[in-house]
Scaffold this motif. Structure first.
Motif, PDB file in Angstrom:
ATOM      1  N   ASP B 112       0.833  -1.218   0.000  1.00 19.86           N
ATOM      2  CA  ASP B 112       0.000   0.000   0.000  1.00 19.86           C
ATOM      3  C   ASP B 112       0.860   1.257   0.000  1.00 19.86           C
ATOM      4  N   ARG B 113       2.104   1.133  -0.371  1.00 19.24           N
ATOM      5  CA  ARG B 113       3.048   2.273  -0.399  1.00 19.24           C
ATOM      6  C   ARG B 113       3.088   2.977   0.949  1.00 19.24           C
ATOM      7  N   TRP B 114       2.973   2.200   2.025  1.00 20.14           N
ATOM      8  CA  TRP B 114       3.060   2.698   3.416  1.00 20.14           C
ATOM      9  C   TRP B 114       1.985   3.736   3.733  1.00 20.14           C
ATOM     10  N   GLU B 115       0.855   3.674   3.006  1.00 21.00           N
ATOM     11  CA  GLU B 115      -0.221   4.636   3.260  1.00 21.00           C
ATOM     12  C   GLU B 115      -1.274   4.018   4.167  1.00 21.00           C
ATOM     13  N   PRO B 116      -1.572   4.660   5.308  1.00 23.73           N
ATOM     14  CA  PRO B 116      -2.604   4.110   6.188  1.00 23.73           C
ATOM     15  C   PRO B 116      -3.994   4.331   5.589  1.00 23.73           C
ATOM     16  N   ASP B 117      -4.897   3.408   5.872  1.00 27.71           N
ATOM     17  CA  ASP B 117      -6.287   3.503   5.416  1.00 27.71           C
ATOM     18  C   ASP B 117      -7.066   4.344   6.442  1.00 27.71           C
ATOM     19  N   PRO B 118      -7.590   5.506   6.039  1.00 31.17           N
ATOM     20  CA  PRO B 118      -8.325   6.346   7.001  1.00 31.17           C
ATOM     21  C   PRO B 118      -9.465   5.586   7.680  1.00 31.17           C
ATOM     22  N   GLY B 119     -10.082   4.644   6.961  1.00 29.78           N
ATOM     23  CA  GLY B 119     -11.161   3.854   7.551  1.00 29.78           C
ATOM     24  C   GLY B 119     -10.672   3.071   8.764  1.00 29.78           C
ATOM     25  N   ARG B 120      -9.454   2.538   8.678  1.00 26.33           N
ATOM     26  CA  ARG B 120      -8.861   1.798   9.794  1.00 26.33           C
ATOM     27  C   ARG B 120      -8.635   2.725  10.992  1.00 26.33           C
ATOM     28  N   ILE B 121      -8.210   3.941  10.716  1.00 26.60           N
ATOM     29  CA  ILE B 121      -7.989   4.902  11.813  1.00 26.60           C
ATOM     30  C   ILE B 121      -9.315   5.178  12.521  1.00 26.60           C
ATOM     31  N   GLU B 122     -10.379   5.364  11.730  1.00 24.15           N
ATOM     32  CA  GLU B 122     -11.692   5.589  12.345  1.00 24.15           C
ATOM     33  C   GLU B 122     -12.110   4.367  13.157  1.00 24.15           C
ATOM     34  N   TYR B 136       5.896  12.199   9.300  1.00 24.19           N
ATOM     35  CA  TYR B 136       6.180  12.305   7.868  1.00 24.19           C
ATOM     36  C   TYR B 136       6.980  13.556   7.616  1.00 24.19           C
ATOM     37  N   PRO B 137       8.052  13.488   6.847  1.00 21.70           N
ATOM     38  CA  PRO B 137       8.682  12.309   6.256  1.00 21.70           C
ATOM     39  C   PRO B 137       8.992  11.286   7.345  1.00 21.70           C
ATOM     40  N   ASN B 138       8.803  10.011   6.982  1.00 17.91           N
ATOM     41  CA  ASN B 138       8.766   8.950   7.977  1.00 17.91           C
ATOM     42  C   ASN B 138      10.116   8.277   8.219  1.00 17.91           C
ATOM     43  N   ASN B 139      10.323   7.959   9.487  1.00 20.22           N
ATOM     44  CA  ASN B 139      11.371   7.032   9.893  1.00 20.22           C
ATOM     45  C   ASN B 139      10.641   5.747  10.237  1.00 20.22           C
ATOM     46  N   PRO B 140      10.852   4.636   9.562  1.00 21.14           N
ATOM     47  CA  PRO B 140      11.978   4.283   8.705  1.00 21.14           C
ATOM     48  C   PRO B 140      11.717   4.322   7.200  1.00 21.14           C
ATOM     49  N   THR B 141      10.504   4.619   6.726  1.00 23.04           N
ATOM     50  CA  THR B 141      10.230   4.362   5.303  1.00 23.04           C
ATOM     51  C   THR B 141      10.597   5.511   4.371  1.00 23.04           C
ATOM     52  N   GLY B 142      10.753   6.750   4.917  1.00 17.54           N
ATOM     53  CA  GLY B 142      10.979   7.898   4.053  1.00 17.54           C
ATOM     54  C   GLY B 142       9.706   8.393   3.380  1.00 17.54           C
ATOM     55  N   LEU B 145       3.125  11.496   3.053  1.00 21.29           N
ATOM     56  CA  LEU B 145       1.745  11.183   2.669  1.00 21.29           C
ATOM     57  C   LEU B 145       1.285  12.084   1.528  1.00 21.29           C
ATOM     58  N   PRO B 146       0.478  11.528   0.607  1.00 21.99           N
ATOM     59  CA  PRO B 146      -0.187  12.392  -0.371  1.00 21.99           C
ATOM     60  C   PRO B 146      -1.043  13.413   0.405  1.00 21.99           C
ATOM     61  N   GLU B 147      -1.116  14.623  -0.124  1.00 25.85           N
ATOM     62  CA  GLU B 147      -1.770  15.699   0.624  1.00 25.85           C
ATOM     63  C   GLU B 147      -3.211  15.362   0.985  1.00 25.85           C
ATOM     64  N   LYS B 148      -3.928  14.770   0.038  1.00 33.53           N
ATOM     65  CA  LYS B 148      -5.343  14.449   0.277  1.00 33.53           C
ATOM     66  C   LYS B 148      -5.491  13.448   1.434  1.00 33.53           C
ATOM     67  N   LEU B 149      -4.603  12.459   1.465  1.00 33.99           N
ATOM     68  CA  LEU B 149      -4.662  11.464   2.539  1.00 33.99           C
ATOM     69  C   LEU B 149      -4.347  12.123   3.888  1.00 33.99           C
ATOM     70  N   GLN B 150      -3.344  12.990   3.907  1.00 34.87           N
ATOM     71  CA  GLN B 150      -2.998  13.693   5.153  1.00 34.87           C
ATOM     72  C   GLN B 150      -4.178  14.548   5.621  1.00 34.87           C
ATOM     73  N   ASP B 151      -4.823  15.232   4.658  1.00 34.64           N
ATOM     74  CA  ASP B 151      -6.012  16.040   4.991  1.00 34.64           C
ATOM     75  C   ASP B 151      -7.083  15.155   5.650  1.00 34.64           C
ATOM     76  N   ASP B 152      -7.310  13.997   5.071  1.00 34.26           N
ATOM     77  CA  ASP B 152      -8.350  13.094   5.589  1.00 34.26           C
ATOM     78  C   ASP B 152      -8.027  12.651   7.024  1.00 34.26           C
TER      79      ASP B 152
END
Lengths: 340, 340
Positions: B112-122, B136-142, B145-152
């Motif tokens: 998933d390119r280290w992207e968390p699923d907002p649904g899981r967070i909810e 973010y920028p993340n340790n360890p993956t670098g 987040l895409p801006e839209k995902l961070q906004d969510d």
């Protein structure tokens, strides 16, 4: 005349050390307990000055306060009890309460020359009691315990398997004083600092001496919340050990003598300090009110209530030159005269 | 290639500042949140670089780690829950567990390119959930987040009144990145450090940005356990802001490019880092075993298990010159070849 901060400048070698720190490579992450050569130097210093101590029993700390906070937080558990002999620096109580530790306060009195009754210490000690805090030479009274009394208190601590947390940061200004290190008690933690001995308050550097197993536990908290201790500051402290600061001690003793003389002259009740850098005096007036009033006349002193149930006391700090001290005592004299 | 510590030297101005600190009077006790002129300088820096910020929303800290420890310890209570998106720097988990906070871990995957699923967070958010940690920028993956995902994610935090603790210490090495400050969310705490941006790891200095009410709460712990933050180091940090460290960022980006190229060549599975200074790679071999073996061949890497359930990953740090990085990747290639 409020804060416990000497007006001396740090020894010159501290400035030199700071200017060398980067080129000497003191810029990297290190072990939480401190750089090896700094620990070695501290162990040599402690061994010469107080009691033979191996380097594995030493840890560096960003000020003695952090060592005290860490020792209380990591060695005790919520619900444990700690014995504090009052009057006392408020940080002991605050650190304990922050960790859910219960306070067993033992109030001492001017009439008893600030000496705690060993029987009282035994009385308040229960199976939940895990630590006793000692701070001699004392803040705020300047008291040093008679050796026999200190021996008796240590014996009670040993018998009850209590940790002894001995805050000895005023020892450099004092004679006729015996470090708790000399008892070689495995559950003792001694805290020391460069703040008062080397006028390095703002650098935030001190150290703790304890059995290696205790240092291991305490330094885990340092690793968790600090990673390691600022390397240029460690280097400056190591170099500061080479400085002769006996002049600080002589000056402080002269000032305490002046303060005692002046305090007697203006009719304060107090016991002449054996050491440290304060005079703790009963004025017969509410200390908070007197401190407020004094502030309006340009004099800052610390109200006694910060140190326990000593509402009609004030702590006067000798961290100013003699003329300022005399001027301050005169302001105090005038104010007390008005109240009486 | 294990530790996250740049091999750069601190900017020259840091050494100069340290040599001046004593003569400039940076040797005294101060406020726990930092010296006023240092806070002013930091606020100007943050305002220019990230988002307009008043000085009363800034506090100095002996490394970002202490700000993170303090925020978790003072803002949350035992039994509260904290959301950590993994893989993650282990300090978040350790600080939370030390304070009796429960972890709600959200594992992300390479797929998933280290992207968390907002649904899981909810899903994991309950009335007991009080904080989410972003890095973010993340340790360890670098990862950035895409801006839209961070906004969510921020929207979910706001809706549930969660604190957002955003550890942004790798931001100086990264482009296309948006600080959590820009959301102007009153329950956000941003931590920053001079460790990576100015190669000042061993000096231990960072800062936090949050609403003044939050800074008040956090800095009470600093007052309790540290009194104040080393003054010469505060001065050095303030001066370091004047240094141009863009070369550090350029160098780190070149190294990450080299590492990605080499990692591809030797057949590791990974997502090219968007920023920070690490590559987090799946090798198909137990990471702890591989790290042990690599150490015997002169190469240090960090096993993935330290960052969550990533047993067959390793984190490779780009904090060495390009030749060393290539040599290291060749050692790794040889070892992986043996195992397969």
């Amino acid at each position: 005349m409020e804060v416990g901060e000497p007006d001396f400048a740090p020894p010159k070698i501290v400035g030199t050390a700071l200017s060398e720190a980067c080129s000497k490579g003191y810029t990297r992450y290190g072990r939480a307990r401190g750089r090896q050569e700094v620990l070695d130097a501290l162990a040599r210093h402690v061994s010469e000055k107080f009691h033979p101590t191996p380097q594995e029993n030493v840890m560096v700390s960003p000020g003695a306060r952090f060592a005290i906070y860490s020792a209380i937080t990591t060695l005790l558990s919520p619900g444990d009890e700690i014995i504090i002999i009052e009057p006392a620096w408020p940080a002991y109580r605050e650190c304990a309460l922050n960790s859910g530790i219960k306070i067993r306060a033992i109030a001492t009195t001017l009439e008893d020359r600030w000496e705690p009754d060993p029987g009282r210490i035994e009385d308040v000690t229960s199976p939940n009691t895990k630590m006793i805090i000692l701070n001699y030479p004392n803040n705020p009274t300047g008291k040093i315990l008679p050796e026999k009394l200190q021996d008796d208190i240590v014996e009670i601590a040993v018998k009850n398997n209590l940790y002894i947390l001995s805050d000895e940061i005023y020892s450099t200004y004092s004679k006729n004083w015996k470090s708790i290190l000399s008892y070689e008690y495995q559950n003792s933690i001694i805290t020391q600092s460069f703040s008062k001995s080397h006028a390095m308050t703002g650098l935030r550097i001190g150290y703790a001496i304890a059995h290696n197993k205790i240092i291991d536990r305490i330094s885990k908290l340092a690793a968790l919340c600090l990673t390691s201790i600022s390397e240029p500051i460690q280097y400056a402290a190591m170099k500061a050990l080479e400085a002769d600061t006996s002049e600080f001690a002589d000056t402080m003793q002269r000032r305490l003598d002046v303060m005692s003389r002046e305090a007697g002259r203006i009719g304060l009740e107090f016991a002449s300090p054996d050491g440290a850098m304060y005079l703790f005096a009963r004025t017969g007036i509410d200390g908070a009110r007197l401190a407020d009033e004094a502030l309006r006349h340009g004099l800052a002193v610390a109200p006694g209530e910060g140190f326990g149930r000593y509402g009609d006391y004030i702590r006067i700090s000798a961290c100013q030159n003699e003329k300022t001290l005399i001027d301050g005592m005169n302001i105090l004299s005038g104010l007390i005269g008005e109240y009486r």
